[in-house]
Write an enzyme that holds these catalytic residues in place. Structure first.
Site, PDB file in Angstrom:
ATOM      1  N   LYS A  22      -5.886 -21.168 -17.975  1.00  0.00           N
ATOM      2  CA  LYS A  22      -4.692 -21.378 -18.822  1.00  0.00           C
ATOM      3  C   LYS A  22      -3.715 -22.358 -18.167  1.00  0.00           C
ATOM      4  O   LYS A  22      -3.244 -23.283 -18.810  1.00  0.00           O
ATOM      5  CB  LYS A  22      -3.978 -20.041 -19.051  1.00  0.00           C
ATOM      6  CG  LYS A  22      -2.594 -20.213 -19.663  1.00  0.00           C
ATOM      7  CD  LYS A  22      -1.883 -18.903 -19.886  1.00  0.00           C
ATOM      8  CE  LYS A  22      -1.067 -18.403 -18.728  1.00  0.00           C
ATOM      9  NZ  LYS A  22       0.267 -19.002 -18.573  1.00  0.00           N
ATOM     10  N   ASN A  23      -3.417 -22.142 -16.896  1.00  0.00           N
ATOM     11  CA  ASN A  23      -2.358 -22.941 -16.288  1.00  0.00           C
ATOM     12  C   ASN A  23      -2.809 -24.350 -15.903  1.00  0.00           C
ATOM     13  O   ASN A  23      -2.003 -25.147 -15.414  1.00  0.00           O
ATOM     14  CB  ASN A  23      -1.755 -22.201 -15.091  1.00  0.00           C
ATOM     15  CG  ASN A  23      -0.883 -21.036 -15.568  1.00  0.00           C
ATOM     16  OD1 ASN A  23      -0.555 -20.950 -16.748  1.00  0.00           O
ATOM     17  ND2 ASN A  23      -0.528 -20.139 -14.659  1.00  0.00           N
ATOM     18  N   ARG A  93       7.282 -21.048 -22.311  1.00  0.00           N
ATOM     19  CA  ARG A  93       8.109 -21.874 -21.421  1.00  0.00           C
ATOM     20  C   ARG A  93       7.393 -23.137 -20.969  1.00  0.00           C
ATOM     21  O   ARG A  93       8.037 -24.141 -20.665  1.00  0.00           O
ATOM     22  CB  ARG A  93       8.472 -21.085 -20.165  1.00  0.00           C
ATOM     23  CG  ARG A  93       9.307 -19.868 -20.410  1.00  0.00           C
ATOM     24  CD  ARG A  93       9.545 -19.167 -19.103  1.00  0.00           C
ATOM     25  NE  ARG A  93      10.201 -20.068 -18.157  1.00  0.00           N
ATOM     26  CZ  ARG A  93      11.509 -20.279 -18.104  1.00  0.00           C
ATOM     27  NH1 ARG A  93      12.304 -19.631 -18.896  1.00  0.00           N
ATOM     28  NH2 ARG A  93      12.014 -21.129 -17.236  1.00  0.00           N
ATOM     29  N   CYS A 117      13.498 -15.375 -18.523  1.00  0.00           N
ATOM     30  CA  CYS A 117      12.331 -14.691 -19.067  1.00  0.00           C
ATOM     31  C   CYS A 117      12.152 -13.377 -18.339  1.00  0.00           C
ATOM     32  O   CYS A 117      12.889 -13.077 -17.399  1.00  0.00           O
ATOM     33  CB  CYS A 117      11.110 -15.605 -19.030  1.00  0.00           C
ATOM     34  SG  CYS A 117       9.939 -15.383 -17.736  1.00  0.00           S
ATOM     35  N   ARG A 122      14.161 -18.325 -13.786  1.00  0.00           N
ATOM     36  CA  ARG A 122      13.302 -19.485 -13.955  1.00  0.00           C
ATOM     37  C   ARG A 122      14.011 -20.761 -14.426  1.00  0.00           C
ATOM     38  O   ARG A 122      13.730 -21.288 -15.509  1.00  0.00           O
ATOM     39  CB  ARG A 122      12.139 -19.136 -14.897  1.00  0.00           C
ATOM     40  CG  ARG A 122      11.353 -17.944 -14.400  1.00  0.00           C
ATOM     41  CD  ARG A 122      10.134 -17.660 -15.213  1.00  0.00           C
ATOM     42  NE  ARG A 122       9.091 -18.655 -15.012  1.00  0.00           N
ATOM     43  CZ  ARG A 122       7.940 -18.649 -15.680  1.00  0.00           C
ATOM     44  NH1 ARG A 122       7.705 -17.719 -16.566  1.00  0.00           N
ATOM     45  NH2 ARG A 122       7.029 -19.567 -15.446  1.00  0.00           N
ATOM     46  N   ASP A 306       0.814 -14.440  -9.563  1.00  0.00           N
ATOM     47  CA  ASP A 306       0.135 -14.050 -10.803  1.00  0.00           C
ATOM     48  C   ASP A 306      -0.935 -12.979 -10.578  1.00  0.00           C
ATOM     49  O   ASP A 306      -1.535 -12.493 -11.532  1.00  0.00           O
ATOM     50  CB  ASP A 306      -0.498 -15.283 -11.469  1.00  0.00           C
ATOM     51  CG  ASP A 306       0.552 -16.222 -12.045  1.00  0.00           C
ATOM     52  OD1 ASP A 306       1.726 -15.816 -12.129  1.00  0.00           O
ATOM     53  OD2 ASP A 306       0.199 -17.364 -12.405  1.00  0.00           O
ATOM     54  N   ARG A 398      -1.827 -14.176 -24.503  1.00  0.00           N
ATOM     55  CA  ARG A 398      -1.365 -15.494 -24.070  1.00  0.00           C
ATOM     56  C   ARG A 398      -2.238 -16.021 -22.932  1.00  0.00           C
ATOM     57  O   ARG A 398      -2.317 -17.232 -22.729  1.00  0.00           O
ATOM     58  CB  ARG A 398       0.082 -15.421 -23.577  1.00  0.00           C
ATOM     59  CG  ARG A 398       1.058 -15.100 -24.687  1.00  0.00           C
ATOM     60  CD  ARG A 398       2.458 -15.230 -24.178  1.00  0.00           C
ATOM     61  NE  ARG A 398       2.600 -16.465 -23.429  1.00  0.00           N
ATOM     62  CZ  ARG A 398       3.461 -16.658 -22.442  1.00  0.00           C
ATOM     63  NH1 ARG A 398       4.274 -15.699 -22.087  1.00  0.00           N
ATOM     64  NH2 ARG A 398       3.518 -17.811 -21.825  1.00  0.00           N
TER      65      ARG A 398
HETATM   66  C1  EPZ Z   1       3.898 -21.613 -12.877  1.00  0.00           C
HETATM   67  O1  EPZ Z   1       5.195 -21.366 -13.425  1.00  0.00           O
HETATM   68  C2  EPZ Z   1       2.917 -20.814 -13.698  1.00  0.00           C
HETATM   69  N1  EPZ Z   1       2.970 -21.282 -15.080  1.00  0.00           N
HETATM   70  C3  EPZ Z   1       3.245 -19.341 -13.586  1.00  0.00           C
HETATM   71  O2  EPZ Z   1       2.250 -18.637 -14.283  1.00  0.00           O
HETATM   72  C4  EPZ Z   1       3.198 -18.925 -12.107  1.00  0.00           C
HETATM   73  O3  EPZ Z   1       3.602 -17.584 -11.989  1.00  0.00           O
HETATM   74  C5  EPZ Z   1       4.143 -19.815 -11.295  1.00  0.00           C
HETATM   75  O4  EPZ Z   1       3.815 -21.214 -11.517  1.00  0.00           O
HETATM   76  C6  EPZ Z   1       4.075 -19.563  -9.797  1.00  0.00           C
HETATM   77  O5  EPZ Z   1       2.776 -19.724  -9.337  1.00  0.00           O
HETATM   78  C7  EPZ Z   1       2.255 -22.346 -15.453  1.00  0.00           C
HETATM   79  O6  EPZ Z   1       1.568 -22.982 -14.660  1.00  0.00           O
HETATM   80  C8  EPZ Z   1       2.307 -22.730 -16.899  1.00  0.00           C
HETATM   81  P1  EPZ Z   1       7.468 -22.435 -10.440  1.00  0.00           P
HETATM   82  P2  EPZ Z   1       6.413 -22.285 -13.038  1.00  0.00           P
HETATM   83  O7  EPZ Z   1       8.293 -23.545 -10.936  1.00  0.00           O
HETATM   84  O8  EPZ Z   1       5.924 -23.642 -12.768  1.00  0.00           O
HETATM   85  C9  EPZ Z   1      11.899 -21.705  -8.868  1.00  0.00           C
HETATM   86  C10 EPZ Z   1       1.439 -16.821 -15.619  1.00  0.00           C
HETATM   87  O9  EPZ Z   1       1.529 -15.576 -15.734  1.00  0.00           O
HETATM   88  N2  EPZ Z   1      12.289 -22.934  -9.585  1.00  0.00           N
HETATM   89  O10 EPZ Z   1       6.366 -22.755  -9.487  1.00  0.00           O
HETATM   90  O11 EPZ Z   1       7.465 -22.075 -14.057  1.00  0.00           O
HETATM   91  C11 EPZ Z   1      11.500 -20.592  -9.819  1.00  0.00           C
HETATM   92  O12 EPZ Z   1      12.601 -19.899 -10.341  1.00  0.00           O
HETATM   93  C12 EPZ Z   1       2.622 -17.577 -15.109  1.00  0.00           C
HETATM   94  O13 EPZ Z   1       0.436 -17.464 -15.915  1.00  0.00           O
HETATM   95  C13 EPZ Z   1      13.573 -23.409  -9.477  1.00  0.00           C
HETATM   96  O14 EPZ Z   1      14.427 -22.817  -8.809  1.00  0.00           O
HETATM   97  O15 EPZ Z   1       6.876 -21.623 -11.675  1.00  0.00           O
HETATM   98  C14 EPZ Z   1      10.612 -19.744  -8.945  1.00  0.00           C
HETATM   99  O16 EPZ Z   1      11.400 -18.906  -8.147  1.00  0.00           O
HETATM  100  C15 EPZ Z   1       3.938 -17.016 -15.312  1.00  0.00           C
HETATM  101  N3  EPZ Z   1      13.909 -24.554 -10.157  1.00  0.00           N
HETATM  102  C16 EPZ Z   1       9.938 -20.784  -8.024  1.00  0.00           C
HETATM  103  O17 EPZ Z   1      10.739 -21.954  -8.129  1.00  0.00           O
HETATM  104  C17 EPZ Z   1      13.016 -25.246 -10.907  1.00  0.00           C
HETATM  105  O18 EPZ Z   1      13.374 -26.269 -11.488  1.00  0.00           O
HETATM  106  C18 EPZ Z   1       8.512 -21.131  -8.412  1.00  0.00           C
HETATM  107  O19 EPZ Z   1       8.413 -21.336  -9.815  1.00  0.00           O
HETATM  108  C19 EPZ Z   1      11.710 -24.759 -10.995  1.00  0.00           C
HETATM  109  C20 EPZ Z   1      11.365 -23.599 -10.318  1.00  0.00           C
END
Ligand code: EPZ
Length: 421
Positions: A22-23, A93, A117, A122, A306, A398
């Protein structure tokens, strides 16, 4: 609304194939918008998030065709609307991923700002700062991110935090920028590498994927490409835990074992015997109760957030006490209260959950709150005595393709029913 009903207590035994990730498929689908020609994507999982992404691209004017094998053709040549509206962004998202490609290829984008969320606040500030560094004008107006640029310009970007979709968004944007971009503290997840491989197949010049520094030499235009999405490592891990939690014997096939090193290591610690082949993993508990394992989530190659809910579920019935530390998202323990309804002994303090293994769980109606939390609940239902009804399974749909069929194939007594609520 649908629910999943599970009658627990069966030791799973058998083989299950793994779907495309998916990702990886979500960014790859939107990356095809960067090309001047159609792209063909195969090994696409049949998931709600894929349907939402297709709807989003269709509304923008891309033509999409899907064949019987879920191979998707995306022709971006009719693109005329460069907007991701709130009604789609609020359900997924990952819609934020269109931002980079739209600005880079079409010079403008309006993307509804994703709200908080279930798993955390996030923010997407790093996506926006990255785009600004590449020269885009970015503002937030009436809940929408509005971004524009004539042509993006290569830049050096250092992410404060490792962000998966942030890295993907900026990498996609930089492919068509003038000059070279360097992204430091980049995410190293296999899905980021898969996206980079697809972009390179379209004519991009990206090196360093899979390390923490990406170098992207901008090109003037990109063509279409054919690409097969990598197998889903989180789905793989979830079925392995299903084998472990039921003390069973499960072989997952059509997967990529090297992406699961940290999960395999933890499963071995539970007492599982694991064999690994080129594209399969075989887990055998030999009827033994799993031992507790401590988990600390971290960006790849660390232990994936995850997979946290699934290992929390596993620890509920393990021998001993486990400490689970969630370092990525601040609110990713929503499954804990539901597991407690089944009789689990878990205490949460801040970002840590202490799970004392109990000898049995007892079935109850429970509620899914997000995708991976629901997977954890289904896993717990597989071992709980009697019947567990997991409500709000749209969260599972999803990210898990035909989960009840796949678990049923392994012997689980599981079926989809209509929700009583
Ligand atoms: C990706 O989300 C995945 N989604 C998530 O999968 C996964 O849990 C996550 O990466 C972590 O591995 C997809 O790939 C579509 P991040 P993402 O930006 O990219 C902070 C699932 O169940 N952050 O790596 O949104 C954030 O708050 C899911 O399949 C900022 O502060 O996660 C978090 O603490 C849900 N500012 C950390 O970084 C930003 O601009 C990592 O989040 C962006 C992120």
């Amino acid at each position: 609304m649908a629910a999943i009903e599970i009658t627990g207590g069966v030791q799973l035994d058998g083989e299950v194939w793994i779907s495309g990730a998916k990702n990886a498929v979500l960014p790859i689908l939107v990356a095809s918008l960067l090309g001047d020609e159609p792209s063909f994507i195969s090994n696409v999982p049949h998931l709600q998030d894929v349907t939402t992404t297709m709807e989003l691209m269709g509304r923008m004017g891309a033509s999409l065709a899907v064949d019987d094998h879920m191979r998707i053709e995306i022709d971006p040549r009719g693109m005329h609307q460069f907007e991701a509206p709130y009604d789609l962004v609020k359900t997924m998202r990952a819609s934020i991923l269109v931002l980079g490609p739209l600005v880079a290829r079409y010079g403008r984008a309006v993307v509804s700002l994703p709200g908080g969320c279930a798993i955390g606040s996030r923010p997407v500030d790093l996506h926006l700062r990255g785009l600004q560094a590449l020269g885009a004008e970015v503002s937030v107006v009436n809940g929408n991110i509005e971004a524009s640029a004539k042509r993006l310009k290569g830049a050096n970007i250092i992410f404060d935090t490792v962000t998966v979709t942030g890295t993907e968004n900026i990498m996609m944007a930089a492919t068509l920028a003038e000059g070279t971009s360097v992204i430091e503290n980049a995410a190293q997840e296999p899905e980021v590498v898969d996206l980079a491989n697809f972009l390179n197949a379209m004519g991009a010049k990206i090196s360093g994927a899979g390390t923490n520094t990406l170098v992207i030499e901008g090109v003037k235009s990109m063509h279409g490409a054919e690409y097969s999405v990598l197998p889903d490592r989180i789905e793989t891990g979830t079925y392995l835990v299903a084998g472990a939690i039921t003390r069973g014997h499960v072989r997952v096939t059509r997967t990529r074992p090297r992406d699961l090193d940290s999960v395999i290591e933890k499963l071995r610690e539970t007492g599982a015997e694991i064999e690994v082949g080129d594209d399969w993993i075989d887990l055998n508990m030999h009827g033994r109760r799993p031992k507790s394992v401590d988990i600390t989530t971290a960006p790849y190659p660390g232990f994936a957030t995850d997979m946290q809910a699934q290992f929390t579920a596993l620890n509920t019935i393990a021998e001993g006490t486990a400490i689970i530390t969630e370092t990525i998202f601040e609110n990713r323990f929503m499954h804990v209260q539901e597991l407690q309804r089944l009789g689990a002994n878990i205490t949460v303090k801040g970002n840590t959950a202490i799970v004392k293994g109990v000898s049995e769980l007892n079935g109850a109606p429970i509620m899914a709150t997000d995708l991976r939390a629901s997977a954890g609940l289904v896993l717990a239902g597989l071992v709980a005595n009697g019947t567990t009804l997991v409500d709000r399974v749209y969260h599972i749909d999803r990210g898990y393709e035909i989960i009840e069929e796949k678990l049923g194939q392994l012997g689980a007594r599981i079926r989809r029913v209509s929700s009583p609520n």
